[in-house]
Enzyme design. Sequence first.
Site: not given
Ligand SMILES: Cc1cc2nc3c(=O)[nH]c(=O)nc-3n(C[C@H](O)[C@H](O)[C@H](O)COP(=O)(O)OP(=O)(O)OC[C@H]3O[C@@H](n4cnc5c(N)ncnc54)[C@H](O)[C@@H]3O)c2cc1C
Length: 401
Positions: A365, A273, A380
Amino acid sequence: MPSSASFDVLVVGSGASGLAAAVAAERAGARVALATKTTLQACNSAKAQGGIQAAFGADDSPEIHAEDVMRSSHETADSRLVTVLTSEAPSAIHWLEELGVEFTRQNGGYRLARCGGATRHRLLQVGDRTGHAITKALREDYEAGGGTELPHHALESVEPGENGWRATFQTKDAIVEVEARSVVLAAGGRCYLEAEQRGELSTNHPNATGEVTRIALEAGAEARDLDALQYHPNGGAWPSTMQGYSIPETTRAYGAVLLNADGEEFTDSLGARDAVSQAIFDEVEKGKGVSTPDGRPAVWLDTTRIALEDAEISLPYMLRRYRGAGIDPLETPIYTYPVLHYQNGGLVIDEHAETTLEGVFACGEIAGGTHGRNRMMGNSLLECTVFGRRAGRAAAERARS
Ligand SMILES: Cc1cc2nc3c(=O)[nH]c(=O)nc-3n(C[C@H](O)[C@H](O)[C@H](O)COP(=O)(O)OP(=O)(O)OC[C@H]3O[C@@H](n4cnc5c(N)ncnc54)[C@H](O)[C@@H]3O)c2cc1C
């Protein structure tokens, strides 16, 4: 006085990693609360289109997958975490299937694509709505169980409590305290806020603002590589409704290539990337880019090279979005330019997703190390599942001790 409640395990964040942790902790017998800033559906995970990596190919193995991760990270990833990630990937896929996720199949096996930086075909997909399918299955499983949901709870602080940790939340109209034996931080990255501050486009959901990382650091947790932010090589640049949209990297896996203003390929379109993004920046800098109708820098992504069948099976959502905006990517190349996408670094964790604070776990993340300073596509969602599940189980175990 703020009102308060008490649980075995408190999970903060309802993306794929938080949902996986909550489901795993519940299944391990813990009394779980899942708190999230707005609705349970709001997250980056549901926006993920491309897919999730796991070594299922006959010519592939967890070891080769791990080598690809280490090379793509420029040897900066934590090899202990990478070994866990790649060796548990197949079982994580089966766990998701057990929860109802139906990965696209072909010729009796999974339809596997080769993504940027990978030496093998390893990317499983659910059409081009993989993140949506994964979060929906996990959320429905959690909602069907006995766990508590705390929507519209924005975490404000975490501090040691009487029997573990005390978390303070801002709700719509009150300050609320939650006591828990152990806490799983799964609140994602900060690229939405970072892009806003830089005046750039981002692929991220507006809730990706990173304050939970700051809260953990204030509580004494350690972090790594926080400065390493990742650009998605293929942000949509035109039409305006597609600006900031992440064009799935599977377009390149299925044959699309990057072209400059002279119609020349200027980089390996399936490179890592950071290398692909940098090549686009450099090409534009050299004056070999193109300009969108509203004057933004771009290069071409020649999507006309994708076979109709591949596009219909693996890119239906992307096709619908572009065709709805009046452009058919199978007829004409599309404008693209890198957009801010992912926080590579984060809180330091061990193999059980525990941070440097006892009883505080982190996954997804918000955690660092698994990808070093440069994440491969598709790892991810895998990290969310593998380390979310591990965090939930370990947090439940800790709550029992
Ligand atoms: C458009 C896009 C396409 C992608 N495509 C891919 C892919 O094809 N394959 C891949 O592996 N990865 C992909 N990624 C990356 C991957 O989807 C994300 O990095 C991963 O899903 C993050 O998951 P997470 O559970 O860590 O965080 P998130 O899914 O971002 O969830 C975080 C949660 O925490 C909550 N939150 C935030 N702050 C607070 C707070 N202060 N108090 C309480 N709750 C809070 C939010 O509301 C949310 O519910 C993509 C990302 C994007 C944006």
